[in-house]
Write a protein that holds these residues in place. Structure first.
Motif, PDB file in Angstrom:
ATOM      1  N   ARG A  39       0.834  -1.201   0.000  1.00 33.74           N
ATOM      2  CA  ARG A  39       0.000   0.000   0.000  1.00 33.74           C
ATOM      3  C   ARG A  39       0.874   1.258   0.000  1.00 33.74           C
ATOM      4  O   ARG A  39       1.649   1.481   0.925  1.00 33.74           O
ATOM      5  CB  ARG A  39      -0.907   0.018   1.249  1.00 33.74           C
ATOM      6  N   GLY A  40       0.739   2.063  -1.044  1.00 33.40           N
ATOM      7  CA  GLY A  40       1.374   3.372  -1.092  1.00 33.40           C
ATOM      8  C   GLY A  40       2.892   3.368  -0.985  1.00 33.40           C
ATOM      9  O   GLY A  40       3.486   4.295  -0.437  1.00 33.40           O
ATOM     10  N   LEU A  41       3.515   2.335  -1.542  1.00 32.49           N
ATOM     11  CA  LEU A  41       4.957   2.153  -1.370  1.00 32.49           C
ATOM     12  C   LEU A  41       5.733   3.190  -2.186  1.00 32.49           C
ATOM     13  O   LEU A  41       5.572   3.298  -3.399  1.00 32.49           O
ATOM     14  CB  LEU A  41       5.351   0.744  -1.799  1.00 32.49           C
ATOM     15  N   THR A  42       6.596   3.932  -1.480  1.00 31.79           N
ATOM     16  CA  THR A  42       7.393   4.983  -2.112  1.00 31.79           C
ATOM     17  C   THR A  42       8.841   4.863  -1.662  1.00 31.79           C
ATOM     18  O   THR A  42       9.116   4.662  -0.477  1.00 31.79           O
ATOM     19  CB  THR A  42       6.848   6.376  -1.728  1.00 31.79           C
ATOM     20  N   ARG A  43       9.759   4.948  -2.625  1.00 36.29           N
ATOM     21  CA  ARG A  43      11.194   4.900  -2.293  1.00 36.29           C
ATOM     22  C   ARG A  43      11.946   5.838  -3.219  1.00 36.29           C
ATOM     23  O   ARG A  43      11.863   5.720  -4.459  1.00 36.29           O
ATOM     24  CB  ARG A  43      11.735   3.475  -2.437  1.00 36.29           C
ATOM     25  N   THR A  44      12.663   6.779  -2.626  1.00 39.10           N
ATOM     26  CA  THR A  44      13.466   7.742  -3.370  1.00 39.10           C
ATOM     27  C   THR A  44      14.907   7.635  -2.918  1.00 39.10           C
ATOM     28  O   THR A  44      15.192   7.531  -1.721  1.00 39.10           O
ATOM     29  CB  THR A  44      12.947   9.179  -3.138  1.00 39.10           C
ATOM     30  N   TYR A  45      15.815   7.650  -3.868  1.00 37.52           N
ATOM     31  CA  TYR A  45      17.245   7.631  -3.563  1.00 37.52           C
ATOM     32  C   TYR A  45      17.830   9.010  -3.863  1.00 37.52           C
ATOM     33  O   TYR A  45      17.534   9.600  -4.910  1.00 37.52           O
ATOM     34  CB  TYR A  45      17.971   6.570  -4.392  1.00 37.52           C
ATOM     35  N   GLY A  46      18.673   9.509  -2.937  1.00 37.46           N
ATOM     36  CA  GLY A  46      19.276  10.816  -3.136  1.00 37.46           C
ATOM     37  C   GLY A  46      18.315  11.926  -2.758  1.00 37.46           C
ATOM     38  O   GLY A  46      17.199  11.701  -2.275  1.00 37.46           O
ATOM     39  N   ALA A  47      18.743  13.170  -2.988  1.00 38.05           N
ATOM     40  CA  ALA A  47      17.921  14.329  -2.637  1.00 38.05           C
ATOM     41  C   ALA A  47      18.131  15.433  -3.663  1.00 38.05           C
ATOM     42  O   ALA A  47      19.129  15.462  -4.383  1.00 38.05           O
ATOM     43  CB  ALA A  47      18.291  14.825  -1.233  1.00 38.05           C
ATOM     44  N   GLY A  48      17.151  16.337  -3.700  1.00 38.48           N
ATOM     45  CA  GLY A  48      17.273  17.479  -4.583  1.00 38.48           C
ATOM     46  C   GLY A  48      17.196  17.107  -6.050  1.00 38.48           C
ATOM     47  O   GLY A  48      16.540  16.128  -6.427  1.00 38.48           O
ATOM     48  N   PRO A  49      17.903  17.833  -6.903  1.00 36.36           N
ATOM     49  CA  PRO A  49      17.803  17.608  -8.360  1.00 36.36           C
ATOM     50  C   PRO A  49      18.369  16.275  -8.827  1.00 36.36           C
ATOM     51  O   PRO A  49      18.073  15.838  -9.933  1.00 36.36           O
ATOM     52  CB  PRO A  49      18.617  18.788  -8.950  1.00 36.36           C
ATOM     53  N   VAL A  50      19.191  15.628  -7.985  1.00 36.48           N
ATOM     54  CA  VAL A  50      19.771  14.344  -8.398  1.00 36.48           C
ATOM     55  C   VAL A  50      18.985  13.155  -7.831  1.00 36.48           C
ATOM     56  O   VAL A  50      19.387  12.011  -7.992  1.00 36.48           O
ATOM     57  CB  VAL A  50      21.254  14.231  -7.963  1.00 36.48           C
ATOM     58  N   SER A  51      17.872  13.413  -7.167  1.00 37.62           N
ATOM     59  CA  SER A  51      17.100  12.324  -6.565  1.00 37.62           C
ATOM     60  C   SER A  51      16.468  11.444  -7.643  1.00 37.62           C
ATOM     61  O   SER A  51      16.143  11.897  -8.735  1.00 37.62           O
ATOM     62  CB  SER A  51      16.010  12.882  -5.640  1.00 37.62           C
ATOM     63  N   VAL A  52      16.338  10.168  -7.306  1.00 38.39           N
ATOM     64  CA  VAL A  52      15.729   9.189  -8.207  1.00 38.39           C
ATOM     65  C   VAL A  52      14.505   8.596  -7.519  1.00 38.39           C
ATOM     66  O   VAL A  52      14.616   8.008  -6.444  1.00 38.39           O
ATOM     67  CB  VAL A  52      16.724   8.061  -8.561  1.00 38.39           C
ATOM     68  N   HIS A  53      13.343   8.752  -8.137  1.00 41.51           N
ATOM     69  CA  HIS A  53      12.099   8.215  -7.576  1.00 41.51           C
ATOM     70  C   HIS A  53      11.933   6.777  -8.074  1.00 41.51           C
ATOM     71  O   HIS A  53      11.329   6.546  -9.128  1.00 41.51           O
ATOM     72  CB  HIS A  53      10.916   9.083  -7.982  1.00 41.51           C
ATOM     73  N   ALA A  54      12.465   5.826  -7.319  1.00 40.23           N
ATOM     74  CA  ALA A  54      12.433   4.424  -7.755  1.00 40.23           C
ATOM     75  C   ALA A  54      11.011   3.879  -7.750  1.00 40.23           C
ATOM     76  O   ALA A  54      10.606   3.167  -8.667  1.00 40.23           O
ATOM     77  CB  ALA A  54      13.338   3.587  -6.863  1.00 40.23           C
ATOM     78  N   LEU A  55      10.244   4.204  -6.707  1.00 37.84           N
ATOM     79  CA  LEU A  55       8.850   3.772  -6.615  1.00 37.84           C
ATOM     80  C   LEU A  55       7.997   4.934  -6.133  1.00 37.84           C
ATOM     81  O   LEU A  55       8.401   5.680  -5.229  1.00 37.84           O
ATOM     82  CB  LEU A  55       8.703   2.588  -5.638  1.00 37.84           C
ATOM     83  N   ARG A  56       6.801   5.068  -6.711  1.00 45.52           N
ATOM     84  CA  ARG A  56       5.911   6.169  -6.360  1.00 45.52           C
ATOM     85  C   ARG A  56       4.532   5.616  -6.012  1.00 45.52           C
ATOM     86  O   ARG A  56       3.781   5.206  -6.905  1.00 45.52           O
ATOM     87  CB  ARG A  56       5.760   7.151  -7.519  1.00 45.52           C
ATOM     88  N   GLU A  57       4.211   5.564  -4.732  1.00 46.61           N
ATOM     89  CA  GLU A  57       2.880   5.190  -4.256  1.00 46.61           C
ATOM     90  C   GLU A  57       2.356   3.924  -4.930  1.00 46.61           C
ATOM     91  O   GLU A  57       1.243   3.888  -5.470  1.00 46.61           O
ATOM     92  CB  GLU A  57       1.898   6.347  -4.440  1.00 46.61           C
ATOM     93  N   VAL A  58       3.160   2.875  -4.895  1.00 45.34           N
ATOM     94  CA  VAL A  58       2.802   1.598  -5.520  1.00 45.34           C
ATOM     95  C   VAL A  58       1.886   0.798  -4.592  1.00 45.34           C
ATOM     96  O   VAL A  58       2.159   0.667  -3.387  1.00 45.34           O
ATOM     97  CB  VAL A  58       4.083   0.792  -5.829  1.00 45.34           C
ATOM     98  N   SER A  59       0.811   0.263  -5.136  1.00 39.59           N
ATOM     99  CA  SER A  59      -0.118  -0.574  -4.370  1.00 39.59           C
ATOM    100  C   SER A  59      -0.540  -1.779  -5.219  1.00 39.59           C
ATOM    101  O   SER A  59      -0.855  -1.616  -6.402  1.00 39.59           O
ATOM    102  CB  SER A  59      -1.367   0.216  -3.954  1.00 39.59           C
ATOM    103  N   PHE A  60      -0.520  -2.959  -4.615  1.00 39.42           N
ATOM    104  CA  PHE A  60      -1.017  -4.164  -5.287  1.00 39.42           C
ATOM    105  C   PHE A  60      -1.090  -5.292  -4.264  1.00 39.42           C
ATOM    106  O   PHE A  60      -0.592  -5.168  -3.143  1.00 39.42           O
ATOM    107  CB  PHE A  60      -0.130  -4.566  -6.473  1.00 39.42           C
ATOM    108  N   GLU A  61      -1.709  -6.393  -4.647  1.00 41.36           N
ATOM    109  CA  GLU A  61      -1.790  -7.588  -3.806  1.00 41.36           C
ATOM    110  C   GLU A  61      -1.382  -8.811  -4.618  1.00 41.36           C
ATOM    111  O   GLU A  61      -1.504  -8.828  -5.839  1.00 41.36           O
ATOM    112  CB  GLU A  61      -3.221  -7.785  -3.273  1.00 41.36           C
ATOM    113  N   VAL A  62      -0.872  -9.822  -3.907  1.00 38.88           N
ATOM    114  CA  VAL A  62      -0.543 -11.104  -4.520  1.00 38.88           C
ATOM    115  C   VAL A  62      -1.241 -12.185  -3.701  1.00 38.88           C
ATOM    116  O   VAL A  62      -1.075 -12.255  -2.481  1.00 38.88           O
ATOM    117  CB  VAL A  62       0.980 -11.367  -4.536  1.00 38.88           C
ATOM    118  N   ALA A  63      -2.014 -13.026  -4.374  1.00 44.06           N
ATOM    119  CA  ALA A  63      -2.754 -14.078  -3.689  1.00 44.06           C
ATOM    120  C   ALA A  63      -1.846 -15.252  -3.347  1.00 44.06           C
ATOM    121  O   ALA A  63      -0.816 -15.473  -4.000  1.00 44.06           O
ATOM    122  CB  ALA A  63      -3.901 -14.557  -4.581  1.00 44.06           C
TER     123      ALA A  63
END
Length: 228
Positions: free
Chosen positions: A12-36
């Motif tokens: 639910r809402g998974l977000t991961r950013t590496y670095g900060a400022g103009p060099v930051s990389v948004h690896a994941l942005r508010e990812v949500s899913f389920e696996v049965a």
């Protein structure tokens, strides 16, 4: 009475950013899913899209900036280091592109490592190792070391080792990335078979269209978001 199974994986809402400022990389942005439970899900996307980041967060190898991960009812993102170690020992296993075998150990000894860590009795450990080597078609190679095995055989040992502790969730990061097409196909078919025979849930990052076709579902990651 409802027979709906609880998800094995709930994100639910998974977000991961590496670095900060103009060099930051948004690896994941508010990812949500389920696996049965018992589902084989292929995670696809171009290199750098966030596939490995997602697997690392599911397995507790990394922590998100925001959002939650639940595996088999346990909130992974809320565990301390000791709790994460126990989760990886008891519930989650990994298969890596680079095989990750211990060079000095035989195939059988490599498969048995998770059982040694759990202090499984010797007779039970040896029986489980033999069963898994049979399952991945390497009974005749039990006493060989990784350097004496082909890439495909080493990956089969890696899969057997990942299954040794009877995990609920198997995470595989480009498991066929270093294999030729024919060997990769056999390893992918094996993954599909062990998901069914061992009753394990699997999330596999891949770029291989054959594995996508063997999966129950495909999640596509693009620009840090999941679709499909």
């Amino acid at each position: 009475m409802s027979t709906t199974l609880e998800p094995m994986v709930e994100v639910r809402g998974l977000t991961r950013t590496y670095g900060a400022g103009p060099v930051s990389v948004h690896a994941l942005r508010e990812v949500s899913f389920e696996v049965a439970p018992g589902e084989l899900v292929a995670v696809v996307g171009r290199s750098g899209s966030g596939k490995t980041t997602l697997l690392n967060l599911l397995g507790g190898l990394d922590r998100p900036d925001a959002g939650t991960v639940r595996v088999d009812g346990t909130e992974v993102t809320g565990l301390d280091d000791q709790g994460l170690s126990a989760l990886r020992r008891d519930s989650i296993s990994f298969v890596f592109q680079t095989f990750g075998l211990i060079p000095a150990l035989t195939a059988a000894e490599n498969v048995g490592v998770p059982l040694r860590l759990r202090r499984t009795p010797v007779a039970e450990r040896e029986q489980r190792v033999a069963l898994l080597l049979d399952l991945v078609g390497l009974r005749e190679h039990a006493l060989q070391r990784p350097a004496e095995l082909s890439g495909g055989q080493q990956q089969r040992v890696g899969i057997a080792r990942a299954l040794a502790g009877s995990p609920r969730l198997l995470l595989a990061d480009e498991p066929t990335g270093q294999l030729d097409a024919e060997t990769g196909l056999s390893v992918m078919a094996l993954l599909r078979a062990v998901v069914e025979s061992e009753g394990v849930t699997a999330v596999v990052a891949t770029h291989d269209p054959v594995l996508m076709s063997l999966a129950d579902r495909v999640l596509t990651i693009a620009d840090g978001r999941v679709a499909g």
